[in-house]
Design a protein around this motif. Structure first.
Motif, PDB file in Angstrom:
ATOM      1  N   THR A  43     -33.695  32.188 -36.019  1.00  0.00           N
ATOM      2  CA  THR A  43     -34.729  31.735 -36.953  1.00  0.00           C
ATOM      3  C   THR A  43     -36.073  32.334 -36.572  1.00  0.00           C
ATOM      4  OG1 THR A  43     -33.532  29.654 -37.246  1.00  0.00           O
ATOM      5  CG2 THR A  43     -35.814  29.714 -37.985  1.00  0.00           C
ATOM      6  N   ILE A  44     -36.389  32.297 -35.311  1.00  0.00           N
ATOM      7  CA  ILE A  44     -37.657  32.860 -34.834  1.00  0.00           C
ATOM      8  C   ILE A  44     -37.731  34.348 -35.158  1.00  0.00           C
ATOM      9  CG2 ILE A  44     -38.991  33.393 -32.751  1.00  0.00           C
ATOM     10  CD1 ILE A  44     -37.904  30.669 -31.639  1.00  0.00           C
ATOM     11  N   ARG A  45     -36.612  35.040 -35.016  1.00  0.00           N
ATOM     12  CA  ARG A  45     -36.568  36.479 -35.308  1.00  0.00           C
ATOM     13  C   ARG A  45     -36.938  36.787 -36.752  1.00  0.00           C
ATOM     14  NH1 ARG A  45     -32.191  40.908 -36.239  1.00  0.00           N
ATOM     15  NH2 ARG A  45     -30.833  39.338 -37.149  1.00  0.00           N
ATOM     16  N   TRP A  46     -36.628  35.879 -37.667  1.00  0.00           N
ATOM     17  CA  TRP A  46     -36.862  36.127 -39.087  1.00  0.00           C
ATOM     18  C   TRP A  46     -38.155  35.522 -39.616  1.00  0.00           C
ATOM     19  CZ3 TRP A  46     -34.391  39.578 -42.002  1.00  0.00           C
ATOM     20  CH2 TRP A  46     -33.210  40.095 -41.502  1.00  0.00           C
ATOM     21  N   LYS A  47     -38.858  34.746 -38.831  1.00  0.00           N
ATOM     22  CA  LYS A  47     -40.134  34.181 -39.302  1.00  0.00           C
ATOM     23  C   LYS A  47     -41.104  35.308 -39.619  1.00  0.00           C
ATOM     24  CE  LYS A  47     -40.033  29.596 -37.360  1.00  0.00           C
ATOM     25  NZ  LYS A  47     -40.616  28.618 -36.480  1.00  0.00           N
ATOM     26  N   GLY A  48     -41.770  35.199 -40.754  1.00  0.00           N
ATOM     27  CA  GLY A  48     -42.708  36.226 -41.184  1.00  0.00           C
ATOM     28  C   GLY A  48     -42.032  37.422 -41.828  1.00  0.00           C
ATOM     29  N   LYS A  49     -40.730  37.329 -42.053  1.00  0.00           N
ATOM     30  CA  LYS A  49     -39.987  38.457 -42.621  1.00  0.00           C
ATOM     31  C   LYS A  49     -39.190  38.008 -43.843  1.00  0.00           C
ATOM     32  CE  LYS A  49     -39.776  40.550 -38.128  1.00  0.00           C
ATOM     33  NZ  LYS A  49     -39.074  40.488 -36.891  1.00  0.00           N
ATOM     34  N   LEU A  50     -39.828  37.222 -44.714  1.00  0.00           N
ATOM     35  CA  LEU A  50     -39.123  36.688 -45.874  1.00  0.00           C
ATOM     36  C   LEU A  50     -38.673  37.782 -46.832  1.00  0.00           C
ATOM     37  CD1 LEU A  50     -41.154  33.440 -46.654  1.00  0.00           C
ATOM     38  CD2 LEU A  50     -38.964  33.666 -45.475  1.00  0.00           C
ATOM     39  N   LYS A  51     -39.476  38.833 -46.975  1.00  0.00           N
ATOM     40  CA  LYS A  51     -39.066  39.922 -47.862  1.00  0.00           C
ATOM     41  C   LYS A  51     -37.776  40.564 -47.345  1.00  0.00           C
ATOM     42  CE  LYS A  51     -40.501  44.157 -50.112  1.00  0.00           C
ATOM     43  NZ  LYS A  51     -41.558  45.140 -50.332  1.00  0.00           N
ATOM     44  N   ALA A  52     -37.696  40.777 -46.062  1.00  0.00           N
ATOM     45  CA  ALA A  52     -36.484  41.353 -45.472  1.00  0.00           C
ATOM     46  C   ALA A  52     -35.299  40.408 -45.651  1.00  0.00           C
ATOM     47  CB  ALA A  52     -36.704  41.666 -43.997  1.00  0.00           C
ATOM     48  N   MET A  53     -35.528  39.103 -45.522  1.00  0.00           N
ATOM     49  CA  MET A  53     -34.456  38.131 -45.743  1.00  0.00           C
ATOM     50  C   MET A  53     -33.988  38.178 -47.190  1.00  0.00           C
ATOM     51  SD  MET A  53     -35.492  34.712 -43.618  1.00  0.00           S
ATOM     52  CE  MET A  53     -34.006  33.848 -44.052  1.00  0.00           C
ATOM     53  N   TYR A  54     -34.938  38.283 -48.114  1.00  0.00           N
ATOM     54  CA  TYR A  54     -34.615  38.353 -49.531  1.00  0.00           C
ATOM     55  C   TYR A  54     -33.767  39.597 -49.817  1.00  0.00           C
ATOM     56  CZ  TYR A  54     -35.242  38.333 -54.586  1.00  0.00           C
ATOM     57  OH  TYR A  54     -35.022  38.322 -55.942  1.00  0.00           O
ATOM     58  N   LEU A  55     -34.171  40.720 -49.237  1.00  0.00           N
ATOM     59  CA  LEU A  55     -33.425  41.961 -49.435  1.00  0.00           C
ATOM     60  C   LEU A  55     -32.025  41.872 -48.816  1.00  0.00           C
ATOM     61  CD1 LEU A  55     -36.291  44.547 -48.839  1.00  0.00           C
ATOM     62  CD2 LEU A  55     -35.291  43.836 -51.033  1.00  0.00           C
ATOM     63  N   ARG A  56     -31.923  41.240 -47.667  1.00  0.00           N
ATOM     64  CA  ARG A  56     -30.614  41.052 -47.030  1.00  0.00           C
ATOM     65  C   ARG A  56     -29.725  40.191 -47.925  1.00  0.00           C
ATOM     66  NH1 ARG A  56     -26.918  43.430 -43.721  1.00  0.00           N
ATOM     67  NH2 ARG A  56     -25.550  41.840 -42.857  1.00  0.00           N
ATOM     68  N   HIS A  57     -30.304  39.148 -48.507  1.00  0.00           N
ATOM     69  CA  HIS A  57     -29.553  38.292 -49.422  1.00  0.00           C
ATOM     70  C   HIS A  57     -29.019  39.126 -50.588  1.00  0.00           C
ATOM     71  CE1 HIS A  57     -29.090  35.431 -52.814  1.00  0.00           C
ATOM     72  NE2 HIS A  57     -28.505  34.712 -51.874  1.00  0.00           N
ATOM     73  N   ASP A  58     -29.853  39.990 -51.151  1.00  0.00           N
ATOM     74  CA  ASP A  58     -29.410  40.850 -52.252  1.00  0.00           C
ATOM     75  C   ASP A  58     -28.232  41.729 -51.829  1.00  0.00           C
ATOM     76  OD1 ASP A  58     -31.190  39.880 -54.087  1.00  0.00           O
ATOM     77  OD2 ASP A  58     -32.519  41.620 -54.045  1.00  0.00           O
ATOM     78  N   GLU A  59     -28.289  42.275 -50.617  1.00  0.00           N
ATOM     79  CA  GLU A  59     -27.192  43.103 -50.114  1.00  0.00           C
ATOM     80  C   GLU A  59     -25.903  42.288 -50.008  1.00  0.00           C
ATOM     81  OE1 GLU A  59     -28.384  44.637 -46.353  1.00  0.00           O
ATOM     82  OE2 GLU A  59     -29.724  46.133 -47.209  1.00  0.00           O
ATOM     83  N   LEU A  60     -26.036  41.068 -49.493  1.00  0.00           N
ATOM     84  CA  LEU A  60     -24.859  40.204 -49.352  1.00  0.00           C
ATOM     85  C   LEU A  60     -24.266  39.863 -50.708  1.00  0.00           C
ATOM     86  CD1 LEU A  60     -26.211  37.752 -46.626  1.00  0.00           C
ATOM     87  CD2 LEU A  60     -24.578  39.621 -46.278  1.00  0.00           C
ATOM     88  N   VAL A  61     -25.121  39.543 -51.666  1.00  0.00           N
ATOM     89  CA  VAL A  61     -24.655  39.167 -53.002  1.00  0.00           C
ATOM     90  C   VAL A  61     -23.969  40.347 -53.679  1.00  0.00           C
ATOM     91  CG1 VAL A  61     -25.415  38.478 -55.308  1.00  0.00           C
ATOM     92  CG2 VAL A  61     -26.322  37.309 -53.295  1.00  0.00           C
ATOM     93  N   LYS A  62     -24.511  41.536 -53.532  1.00  0.00           N
ATOM     94  CA  LYS A  62     -23.864  42.719 -54.117  1.00  0.00           C
ATOM     95  C   LYS A  62     -22.451  42.887 -53.562  1.00  0.00           C
ATOM     96  CE  LYS A  62     -28.050  45.278 -55.103  1.00  0.00           C
ATOM     97  NZ  LYS A  62     -28.940  46.368 -54.706  1.00  0.00           N
ATOM     98  N   GLU A  63     -22.305  42.710 -52.263  1.00  0.00           N
ATOM     99  CA  GLU A  63     -20.982  42.839 -51.648  1.00  0.00           C
ATOM    100  C   GLU A  63     -20.066  41.702 -52.093  1.00  0.00           C
ATOM    101  OE1 GLU A  63     -17.814  44.397 -49.544  1.00  0.00           O
ATOM    102  OE2 GLU A  63     -19.705  45.346 -50.137  1.00  0.00           O
ATOM    103  N   MET A  64     -20.610  40.498 -52.189  1.00  0.00           N
ATOM    104  CA  MET A  64     -19.805  39.369 -52.648  1.00  0.00           C
ATOM    105  C   MET A  64     -19.295  39.626 -54.068  1.00  0.00           C
ATOM    106  SD  MET A  64     -22.145  36.316 -51.058  1.00  0.00           S
ATOM    107  CE  MET A  64     -21.395  35.008 -51.991  1.00  0.00           C
ATOM    108  N   ASN A  65     -20.184  40.107 -54.936  1.00  0.00           N
ATOM    109  CA  ASN A  65     -19.781  40.413 -56.311  1.00  0.00           C
ATOM    110  C   ASN A  65     -18.743  41.524 -56.342  1.00  0.00           C
ATOM    111  OD1 ASN A  65     -21.436  38.467 -57.472  1.00  0.00           O
ATOM    112  ND2 ASN A  65     -23.163  39.862 -57.663  1.00  0.00           N
ATOM    113  N   PHE A  66     -18.925  42.542 -55.520  1.00  0.00           N
ATOM    114  CA  PHE A  66     -17.972  43.648 -55.442  1.00  0.00           C
ATOM    115  C   PHE A  66     -16.584  43.150 -55.069  1.00  0.00           C
ATOM    116  CE2 PHE A  66     -15.820  46.926 -52.900  1.00  0.00           C
ATOM    117  CZ  PHE A  66     -15.719  47.930 -53.861  1.00  0.00           C
TER     118      PHE A  66
END
Length: 74
Positions: A43-66
């Motif tokens: 959690t500490i590693r990702w604090k202040g990096k919400l845009k990167a988390m959002y982009l990671r979520h998009d990557e995960l969702v694309k793979e899930m949909n695939f």
């Protein structure tokens, strides 16, 4: 809390779905300032990096949909 630093297409089913679930939990801890897991190193590693988390979520969702999984989270 596990956010893997590999391409989602390399993750097995359990790791892909687990990371997606935990990313949502971590997002909630960070954005809503919840106490649970707030001091966890991941959690500490990702604090202040919400845009990167959002982009990671998009990557995960694309793979899930695939893979044909039904994604319903926001």
């Amino acid at each position: 809390m596990r956010i893997w630093d590999v391409s989602p297409d390399k993750l097995c089913r359990n790791y892909l779905l687990g990371e997606h679930r935990e990313l949502h939990a971590m997002w909630s801890v960070i954005t809503k300032k919840k106490k649970g897991y707030s001091l966890h190193p991941e959690t500490i590693r990702w604090k202040g990096k919400l845009k990167a988390m959002y982009l990671r979520h998009d990557e995960l969702v694309k793979e899930m949909n695939f893979r044909g999984y039904n994604h319903k989270s926001a």
